[in-house]
Design a protein around this motif. Structure first.
Motif, PDB file in Angstrom:
ATOM      1  N   MET A   1       0.849  -1.159   0.000  1.00  9.54           N
ATOM      2  CA  MET A   1       0.000   0.000   0.000  1.00  9.54           C
ATOM      3  C   MET A   1       0.906   1.237   0.000  1.00  9.54           C
ATOM      4  SD  MET A   1      -3.241   0.796   2.529  1.00  9.54           S
ATOM      5  CE  MET A   1      -3.970  -0.785   2.299  1.00  9.54           C
ATOM      6  N   THR A   2       0.571   2.191  -0.836  1.00  7.79           N
ATOM      7  CA  THR A   2       1.389   3.397  -0.933  1.00  7.79           C
ATOM      8  C   THR A   2       0.968   4.413   0.117  1.00  7.79           C
ATOM      9  OG1 THR A   2      -0.087   4.539  -2.457  1.00  7.79           O
ATOM     10  CG2 THR A   2       1.555   3.049  -3.430  1.00  7.79           C
ATOM     11  N   ALA A   3       1.813   5.411   0.285  1.00  7.73           N
ATOM     12  CA  ALA A   3       1.500   6.480   1.242  1.00  7.73           C
ATOM     13  C   ALA A   3       0.230   7.223   0.835  1.00  7.73           C
ATOM     14  CB  ALA A   3       2.674   7.441   1.341  1.00  7.73           C
ATOM     15  N   ALA A   4       0.025   7.407  -0.460  1.00  9.58           N
ATOM     16  CA  ALA A   4      -1.182   8.095  -0.935  1.00  9.58           C
ATOM     17  C   ALA A   4      -2.439   7.289  -0.610  1.00  9.58           C
ATOM     18  CB  ALA A   4      -1.083   8.350  -2.433  1.00  9.58           C
ATOM     19  N   GLU A   5      -2.366   5.964  -0.772  1.00  9.74           N
ATOM     20  CA  GLU A   5      -3.514   5.111  -0.453  1.00  9.74           C
ATOM     21  C   GLU A   5      -3.812   5.135   1.042  1.00  9.74           C
ATOM     22  OE1 GLU A   5      -3.111   1.735  -3.952  1.00  9.74           O
ATOM     23  OE2 GLU A   5      -1.893   1.536  -2.134  1.00  9.74           O
TER      24      GLU A   5
END
Length: 66
Positions: A1-5
């Protein structure tokens, strides 16, 4: 999972929590129902959408009356 997600999820959770605190558990239940329907593989039926809309209207009436 990315920081944006992760940031997006936290933003949504914060919004749901603030709605539940301000308007009561009805708002939380409605949001959960909408999320569950959107996650289904086939999507919500016309009846599901109508029922969710009716629930939103009832929640709004309860909120306005309080």
């Amino acid at each position: 999972m990315t920081a944006a997600e992760i940031s997006a999820i936290l933003g949504i959770v914060g919004t749901v929590v603030s709605l539940a605190e301000k308007y009561g558990p009805e708002a939380y239940d409605t949001v959960l129902s909408a999320i569950a329907q959107s996650k289904s593989g086939t999507g919500p039926s016309d009846a599901d959408i109508a029922a969710l809309f009716a629930k939103c209207q009832a929640d709004n009436a309860a909120i306005q009356a309080s």
